[in-house]
Design a protein around this motif. Sequence first.
Motif, PDB file in Angstrom:
ATOM      1  N   LEU A   1       0.816  -1.211   0.000  1.00 15.98           N
ATOM      2  CA  LEU A   1       0.000   0.000   0.000  1.00 15.98           C
ATOM      3  C   LEU A   1       0.857   1.272   0.000  1.00 15.98           C
ATOM      4  O   LEU A   1       0.318   2.376   0.048  1.00 15.98           O
ATOM      5  N   ASP A   2       2.202   1.087  -0.008  1.00 15.40           N
ATOM      6  CA  ASP A   2       3.142   2.206  -0.019  1.00 15.40           C
ATOM      7  C   ASP A   2       2.916   3.152   1.162  1.00 15.40           C
ATOM      8  O   ASP A   2       3.002   4.373   1.037  1.00 15.40           O
ATOM      9  N   LEU A   3       2.620   2.560   2.315  1.00 16.10           N
ATOM     10  CA  LEU A   3       2.302   3.364   3.502  1.00 16.10           C
ATOM     11  C   LEU A   3       3.515   4.099   4.058  1.00 16.10           C
ATOM     12  O   LEU A   3       3.367   5.169   4.640  1.00 16.10           O
ATOM     13  N   GLN A   4       4.723   3.526   3.882  1.00 15.07           N
ATOM     14  CA  GLN A   4       5.899   4.221   4.408  1.00 15.07           C
ATOM     15  C   GLN A   4       6.135   5.551   3.697  1.00 15.07           C
ATOM     16  O   GLN A   4       6.592   6.514   4.301  1.00 15.07           O
ATOM     17  N   ARG A   5       5.838   5.631   2.406  1.00 19.82           N
ATOM     18  CA  ARG A   5       5.998   6.888   1.681  1.00 19.82           C
ATOM     19  C   ARG A   5       4.859   7.840   2.032  1.00 19.82           C
ATOM     20  O   ARG A   5       5.074   9.033   2.249  1.00 19.82           O
ATOM     21  N   ARG A   6       3.641   7.308   2.133  1.00 18.06           N
ATOM     22  CA  ARG A   6       2.477   8.164   2.424  1.00 18.06           C
ATOM     23  C   ARG A   6       2.524   8.740   3.837  1.00 18.06           C
ATOM     24  O   ARG A   6       2.116   9.879   4.059  1.00 18.06           O
ATOM     25  N   TRP A   7       2.969   7.926   4.799  1.00 22.43           N
ATOM     26  CA  TRP A   7       2.972   8.374   6.193  1.00 22.43           C
ATOM     27  C   TRP A   7       4.316   8.927   6.624  1.00 22.43           C
ATOM     28  O   TRP A   7       4.475   9.387   7.753  1.00 22.43           O
ATOM     29  N   GLY A   8       5.320   8.869   5.770  1.00 21.76           N
ATOM     30  CA  GLY A   8       6.608   9.500   6.041  1.00 21.76           C
ATOM     31  C   GLY A   8       7.482   8.782   7.057  1.00 21.76           C
ATOM     32  O   GLY A   8       8.048   9.415   7.939  1.00 21.76           O
ATOM     33  N   PHE A   9       7.612   7.471   6.960  1.00 24.71           N
ATOM     34  CA  PHE A   9       8.539   6.744   7.829  1.00 24.71           C
ATOM     35  C   PHE A   9       9.325   5.758   6.976  1.00 24.71           C
ATOM     36  O   PHE A   9       8.974   5.476   5.839  1.00 24.71           O
ATOM     37  N   ASP A  10      10.429   5.261   7.534  1.00 21.46           N
ATOM     38  CA  ASP A  10      11.308   4.346   6.799  1.00 21.46           C
ATOM     39  C   ASP A  10      11.195   2.944   7.370  1.00 21.46           C
ATOM     40  O   ASP A  10      11.026   2.760   8.576  1.00 21.46           O
ATOM     41  N   VAL A  11      11.319   1.953   6.487  1.00 19.08           N
ATOM     42  CA  VAL A  11      11.396   0.562   6.923  1.00 19.08           C
ATOM     43  C   VAL A  11      12.868   0.210   7.089  1.00 19.08           C
ATOM     44  O   VAL A  11      13.738   0.893   6.536  1.00 19.08           O
ATOM     45  N   PRO A  12      13.200  -0.841   7.842  1.00 16.59           N
ATOM     46  CA  PRO A  12      14.617  -1.210   8.016  1.00 16.59           C
ATOM     47  C   PRO A  12      15.282  -1.509   6.683  1.00 16.59           C
ATOM     48  O   PRO A  12      14.632  -1.925   5.715  1.00 16.59           O
ATOM     49  N   GLY A  13      16.592  -1.329   6.629  1.00 18.42           N
ATOM     50  CA  GLY A  13      17.336  -1.516   5.387  1.00 18.42           C
ATOM     51  C   GLY A  13      17.319  -2.944   4.867  1.00 18.42           C
ATOM     52  O   GLY A  13      17.463  -3.174   3.677  1.00 18.42           O
ATOM     53  N   TRP A  14      17.155  -3.930   5.746  1.00 14.81           N
ATOM     54  CA  TRP A  14      17.166  -5.330   5.324  1.00 14.81           C
ATOM     55  C   TRP A  14      15.820  -5.776   4.762  1.00 14.81           C
ATOM     56  O   TRP A  14      15.710  -6.843   4.206  1.00 14.81           O
ATOM     57  N   TRP A  15      14.775  -4.961   4.911  1.00 14.28           N
ATOM     58  CA  TRP A  15      13.443  -5.384   4.476  1.00 14.28           C
ATOM     59  C   TRP A  15      13.366  -5.364   2.949  1.00 14.28           C
ATOM     60  O   TRP A  15      13.594  -4.338   2.315  1.00 14.28           O
ATOM     61  N   PRO A  16      13.030  -6.497   2.298  1.00 12.48           N
ATOM     62  CA  PRO A  16      13.101  -6.569   0.840  1.00 12.48           C
ATOM     63  C   PRO A  16      11.905  -5.945   0.127  1.00 12.48           C
ATOM     64  O   PRO A  16      12.007  -5.620  -1.043  1.00 12.48           O
ATOM     65  N   PHE A  17      10.818  -5.739   0.791  1.00 12.35           N
ATOM     66  CA  PHE A  17       9.580  -5.318   0.138  1.00 12.35           C
ATOM     67  C   PHE A  17       9.301  -3.876   0.513  1.00 12.35           C
ATOM     68  O   PHE A  17       8.725  -3.590   1.545  1.00 12.35           O
ATOM     69  N   ARG A  18       9.723  -2.934  -0.364  1.00  7.51           N
ATOM     70  CA  ARG A  18       9.669  -1.518  -0.006  1.00  7.51           C
ATOM     71  C   ARG A  18       8.560  -0.735  -0.692  1.00  7.51           C
ATOM     72  O   ARG A  18       8.253   0.371  -0.279  1.00  7.51           O
ATOM     73  N   GLY A  19       7.969  -1.252  -1.740  1.00  8.69           N
ATOM     74  CA  GLY A  19       6.944  -0.506  -2.446  1.00  8.69           C
ATOM     75  C   GLY A  19       6.026  -1.416  -3.229  1.00  8.69           C
ATOM     76  O   GLY A  19       6.245  -2.627  -3.297  1.00  8.69           O
ATOM     77  N   PRO A  20       5.007  -0.855  -3.852  1.00 12.31           N
ATOM     78  CA  PRO A  20       4.029  -1.671  -4.568  1.00 12.31           C
ATOM     79  C   PRO A  20       4.601  -2.401  -5.781  1.00 12.31           C
ATOM     80  O   PRO A  20       4.039  -3.399  -6.223  1.00 12.31           O
ATOM     81  N   ASP A  21       5.739  -1.932  -6.332  1.00 16.23           N
ATOM     82  CA  ASP A  21       6.316  -2.586  -7.505  1.00 16.23           C
ATOM     83  C   ASP A  21       7.348  -3.659  -7.144  1.00 16.23           C
ATOM     84  O   ASP A  21       7.848  -4.354  -8.026  1.00 16.23           O
ATOM     85  N   ASP A  22       7.692  -3.785  -5.861  1.00 16.14           N
ATOM     86  CA  ASP A  22       8.680  -4.778  -5.428  1.00 16.14           C
ATOM     87  C   ASP A  22       8.026  -6.137  -5.221  1.00 16.14           C
ATOM     88  O   ASP A  22       6.820  -6.242  -4.993  1.00 16.14           O
ATOM     89  N   VAL A  23       8.864  -7.151  -5.300  1.00 14.16           N
ATOM     90  CA  VAL A  23       8.408  -8.506  -4.997  1.00 14.16           C
ATOM     91  C   VAL A  23       9.026  -8.935  -3.672  1.00 14.16           C
ATOM     92  O   VAL A  23      10.059  -8.414  -3.263  1.00 14.16           O
TER      93      VAL A  23
END
Length: 197
Positions: free
Chosen positions: A29-51
């Motif tokens: 849902l791309d909530l990290q970009r919409r709500w303005g926070f970051d996910v940890p660097g090791w997390w592989p799934f960062r946006g709606p286009d990622d697998v």
Amino acid sequence: MLKTVNRVLLGLLGLGLFALGGGVLLGGLDLQRRWGFDVPGWWPFRGPDDVVLGTVGRTRWREEGWWWPAVIAVLAVLLALLLWWLIAQLRGRLGQVLVDSEDGAAAQLNGRALEDVIEAESQALDGVSRAHVRLTGRRTAPVARVRLWLEPPAEPAQVLMQLNRETLAHARDSAGLDRLPSKVRLREVRHRAHRVT
């Protein structure tokens, strides 16, 4: 013991699935970009286009000689654990006891209800702190497995005599059984040392 293991395993599995699903939902849902926070660097799934698992992650160890034996060994151990857990669920506990109603028809008594009655009567015995009862065997010939936790002043011989003459006799008579073989394990309730002033 089995109830506790089941609850812990299901709790851990639920917590893991909840965390994984929440993380995937955040990226999808791309909530990290919409709500303005970051996910940890090791997390592989960062946006709606990622697998969740990309091509590099899927093919990284494929050429290594140890990869496929390790994967097969891990899956075999996981399968063995799941089979052990399944067998532990199916083994032992008696669901129903056949009761002779003396009119030619057999009635069925809920095994858990009989276990609960034996437990309650066992806990009411002098010197018994806690009791656990499980019925095993066949519907026509149940076997009671009884665990008793005794208080320090309790006399084991006296408790066993009361259990046999009162509690198990009541269960045997109420279920219309000729005999109710029992295996009894006695344990001592451990208390912390009290400080004397």
